[in-house]
Structure formats: structure tokens, C-alpha cells
Design an enzyme around this catalytic site. Structure first.
Site, short mmCIF file in Angstrom:
data_model
loop_
_atom_site.label_atom_id
_atom_site.label_comp_id
_atom_site.label_asym_id
_atom_site.label_seq_id
_atom_site.Cartn_x
_atom_site.Cartn_y
_atom_site.Cartn_z
N ASP A 109 0.88 -1.16 0.00
CA ASP A 109 0.00 0.00 0.00
C ASP A 109 0.93 1.23 0.00
O ASP A 109 2.10 1.13 0.37
CB ASP A 109 -0.88 -0.04 1.26
CG ASP A 109 -1.68 1.22 1.43
OD1 ASP A 109 -2.35 1.63 0.46
OD2 ASP A 109 -1.65 1.80 2.53
N ASP A 116 -0.16 5.07 0.85
CA ASP A 116 -0.42 6.05 1.92
C ASP A 116 -0.33 5.40 3.30
O ASP A 116 -1.11 4.50 3.61
CB ASP A 116 -1.83 6.64 1.77
CG ASP A 116 -2.00 7.42 0.47
OD1 ASP A 116 -1.07 8.13 0.07
OD2 ASP A 116 -3.09 7.34 -0.13
C1 BG6 Z 1 -5.93 5.58 0.03
C2 BG6 Z 1 -6.01 6.32 1.33
O1 BG6 Z 1 -4.61 5.18 -0.20
O2 BG6 Z 1 -6.38 6.39 -1.06
C3 BG6 Z 1 -7.42 6.86 1.54
O3 BG6 Z 1 -5.68 5.46 2.41
C4 BG6 Z 1 -7.82 7.70 0.34
O4 BG6 Z 1 -7.44 7.63 2.72
C5 BG6 Z 1 -7.71 6.88 -0.94
O5 BG6 Z 1 -9.17 8.17 0.49
C6 BG6 Z 1 -8.06 7.67 -2.19
O6 BG6 Z 1 -7.09 8.66 -2.37
P1 BG6 Z 1 -7.15 9.84 -3.43
O7 BG6 Z 1 -5.74 10.36 -3.45
O8 BG6 Z 1 -7.56 9.24 -4.75
O9 BG6 Z 1 -8.14 10.83 -2.93
MG MG Z 2 -2.77 3.12 3.59
#
Ligand code: BG6
Ligand code: MG
Length: 211
Positions: free
Chosen positions: A10, A12
């Protein structure tokens, strides 16, 4: 004989601390709507898509919003988030993360499996865009974690069976997705206490004792 053939990370909250920027951007929006959003509730949004995250935040209040209003709110949050991401640089990858990734790359193909549509932008900010063999992100999937789609697509692109790939996750939704897809998982951070995870790690370099 080794147990795994590949590793799927993963992004984030595992490779970098963008999970904190997601929180700050959602917090700004929630405050403007007078919704009682806090860090504990934020943990539920980990791994969950942008629009599903917004729905979870709006569920903290009574008001119903039209799809157009929700799209505008999601856009506003993403604008705030992107401004925070602009400040990122390779210095935002910890020594522990970087040295672990480099050591693992010697032995395994590595993939990113993230729900984020900002994945490639983030990887380019931290200078890791060309590092991974496979990147599957929020632009490639129709169902976000806890659906296993993102990990299944990553395993297919790696040419490996799910049972031979280890998923590394900080989110409950991600650990659930890994299990549903037939993957073992290593839970880190918030996910390090989750029962569904195959392994519980404190820091990324703990993977070197597993892999
Ligand atoms: C995930 C995060 O990696 O991506 C979530 O953990 C987030 O918190 C999701 O909502 C979508 O991200 P983005 O950048 O497309 O808004
Ligand atoms: Mg994550």
C-alpha cells in the site's frame, strides 16, 4: 524454500506519511461543515476511496447532499490535499523505508497497490515512480478496498498467484481486502493490531525478518 515470490505495498501510510495529509485535508472540509471529525474516525477512511471517504464523513451529520454537491466537496478536499503533496520531496521517505525497499528489490519483484488516484504524482514527488515493477492505483479499479481488486490486479501484473504475494498495509480495509483475495498480509501502524493480518510489524524493516 522461500514462502513468497513478490511483495505488494500500500502507499499512503506505508511508504510515506500522506495519510496525515489526507487527514488534514478532510479535517478542513469537515470543520467547514461543522462535523465532529477526528483522528480516530479518520482511521476508518484508510484505504477507502475518495468518494466513499466523503460519504463516511458526511454520515457524521444529518444533512443530505446532492451528487453535484458531493463532487464539489471531494474536489475541494483533493485541491487541499494536492497543495500539501506539492511540498513533498524524497526527504519524506524515511531511512527505514528506503533501505528496506532497496534490500527487498534485490530479491523480489515489488508492486504498489493503492486506492489513491494521486499515486503516481506522490511517487514522482518522492522519486520512486520508476522503482516499482508494477503500480496499480485508484485509476485502475472499480471497487476500492476492502474489495481485493487492486491487489488481484497487482498480482496478475506481477504474474504471481495471490498466495505467493505478501501485502503490506496500514488499513483495516486493506487487511480485509488482502484476506478476501487470498493474500497473506503484514499490518503496520494502525493495522499492526488487527487480528486479520498474518504478521504484525512495527516498522517496514521488520519485513526483512519475514521475507
Ligand atoms: C488511500 C487512502 O490510499 O487512497 C485513503 O488510504 C484515500 O485515505 C484513498 O481516500 C483515495 O485517495 P485519493 O488520493 O484518490 O483521494
Ligand atoms: Mg494506507
Amino acid at each position: 524454500m522461500r514462502k513468497y515470490d513478490a511483495v505488494i505495498f500500500d502507499l499512503d501510510g506505508v511508504i510515506c506519511t500522506t495519510d496525515e495529509y489526507h487527514y488534514l485535508a478532510w479535517k478542513e472540509l469537515a470543520d467547514s461543515l461543522a462535523l465532529p471529525f477526528d483522528r480516530q474516525y479518520n482511521n476508518r477512511l484508510r484505504g477507502v476511496s475518495r468518494i466513499e471517504s466523503l460519504n463516511l464523513i458526511l454520515a457524521l451529520g444529518e444533512r443530505q447532499y446532492s451528487d453535484e454537491e458531493k463532487q464539489a466537496m471531494a474536489q475541494k478536499k483533493n485541491d487541499t490535499y494536492r497543495r500539501l503533496l506539492e511540498r513533498m520531496s524524497p526527504a519524506d521517505v524515511s531511512d527505514d523505508v528506503l533501505s528496506t525497499l532497496k534490500a527487498l528489490k534485490e530479491k523480489y519483484p515489488l508492486a504498489i497497490g493503492s486506492s489513491s488516484r494521486n499515486t503516481k504524482f506522490i511517487l514522482s514527488r518522492i522519486d520512486l515512480l520508476d522503482f516499482f515493477d508494477v503500480i496499480v492505483d485508484g485509476n485502475d479499479i472499480s471497487a476500492s478496498k476492502p474489495d481485493p481488486e487492486v491487489f488481484l490486479k497487482a498480482a496478475a501484473a506481477l504474474g504471481r498467484k495471490p498466495s505467493l504475494c505478501l501485502v503490506v498495509e496500514d488499513a483495516a480495509a486493506g487487511i480485509e481486502a488482502a484476506g478476501k483475495g487470498g493474500f497473506d498480509s503484514a499490518g503496520i501502524g494502525d493495522a499492526s493490531r488487527l487480528e486479520g493480518a498474518t504478521y504484525h510489524i512495527e516498522k517496514l524493516s521488520d519485513l526483512l525478518g519475514i521475507l
